[in-house]
Write an enzyme that holds these catalytic residues in place. Structure first.
Site, mmCIF file in Angstrom:
data_model
loop_
_atom_site.group_PDB
_atom_site.id
_atom_site.type_symbol
_atom_site.label_atom_id
_atom_site.label_comp_id
_atom_site.label_asym_id
_atom_site.label_seq_id
_atom_site.Cartn_x
_atom_site.Cartn_y
_atom_site.Cartn_z
ATOM 1 N N LYS A 140 10.682 9.523 10.476
ATOM 2 C CA LYS A 140 9.488 9.949 9.756
ATOM 3 C C LYS A 140 9.124 11.378 10.123
ATOM 4 C CE LYS A 140 5.241 8.840 10.940
ATOM 5 N NZ LYS A 140 3.978 8.109 11.196
ATOM 6 N N ASP A 158 5.128 6.803 5.889
ATOM 7 C CA ASP A 158 4.024 6.521 6.801
ATOM 8 C C ASP A 158 3.301 5.262 6.325
ATOM 9 O OD1 ASP A 158 2.541 7.305 4.598
ATOM 10 O OD2 ASP A 158 1.317 8.762 5.679
#
Length: 262
Positions: A140, A158
């Site tokens: 991420k 997310d």
């Protein structure tokens, strides 16, 4: 008035949708969200890849607004990876205190900076394979840095993105790596970074975790989760975290950054 999803879209939630139909629906949804949030962008303030990398690490369990309030002081005192790596821990802890877990985050920043100096000569690498070898950096964070600092397409999965793609019926996966792979197959690679931005904007401003504003959502016709939130247009409009111009489908951009929606 919001357009309720068709029977075909409702069937998507039960797994009866073909891959081709899902891809078409996802791309139409993306285009509609892009029309609503044409100004969507990374809401962490940064000027260099190093600043974005550190800011992304600091954003864990706090808001972008809070991170943006401390990073000007942080990068003014320690402007390079070398300076961050050699920083006084007590002094940095005081700077990072507003972000929460400031002792752990101070250790993360210093350890990360030391690795950047030792392994990459003080320059943040521009390849995912290298970024994920750094302490505290997963896919991420790597995708945030690649997409926004290096213009290398990347999907940032997310909390908001994961929630929205499941509500939209794009995937039922919960593991972020599997979510990333599933969503990446639906849209062209060049759109991955902007897709992440519009989904995050939508999750923070309209499609909230606890009470989505379904009646003021531009993608209801393609959303099998329509009805989970407020469907009355007037009541839904009042829930929005930005201002819609009267009678206009596109939003008026907010004057400043907004806190993350929990």
């Amino acid at each position: 008035m919001p357009v309720p999803p068709s029977a075909a879209v409702r069937r998507a939630a039960t797994g009866d949708e073909t891959p081709v139909a899902r891809t078409r629906r996802a791309r139409r949804t993306y285009r509609a969200l892009l029309e609503r949030y044409p100004y969507a962008h990374c809401e962490l303030d940064f000027e260099t890849p190093l600043q974005l990398l550190v800011a992304t690490v600091l954003s864990a369990q706090t808001t972008d607004v809070t991170v943006n309030s401390v990073t000007p002081t942080l990068f003014s005192r320690w402007p390079t990876a070398e300076a961050l790596a050699a920083a006084d821990r007590t002094e940095m802890e005081e700077v990072l205190r507003p972000t929460g877990f400031f002792r752990a985050k101070t250790n993360s920043v210093i350890t990360l900076a030391q690795a950047v100096v030792e392994r990459f000569g003080g320059e943040v690498p521009g390849r995912r394979e290298d970024l994920v070898t750094l302490p505290g950096v997963g896919r991420k964070t790597a995708n945030v840095v690649l997409g926004n600092a290096f213009d290398v397409p990347g999907l940032t999965v997310d909390t908001h993105v994961g929630r929205l793609v499941r509500r939209l019926g794009w995937t039922s996966e919960t593991d972020p790596v599997k979510v990333e792979a599933a969503v990446a197959a639906l849209v062209p690679r060049k759109e991955w970074t902007m897709l992440s931005h519009v989904l995050i904007f939508h999750g923070r401003r309209t499609c909230f975790a606890r009470k989505p504003a379904c009646g003021a959502c531009p993608v209801t016709r393609w959303c099998p989760a329509f009805g989970e939130g407020e469907t009355d247009p007037g009541k839904a409009r009042a829930l929005l975290k930005f201002e819609l111009a009267p009678g206009a489908p596109a939003p008026v951009p907010p004057p400043g950054p907004l806190p993350d929606e929990v």
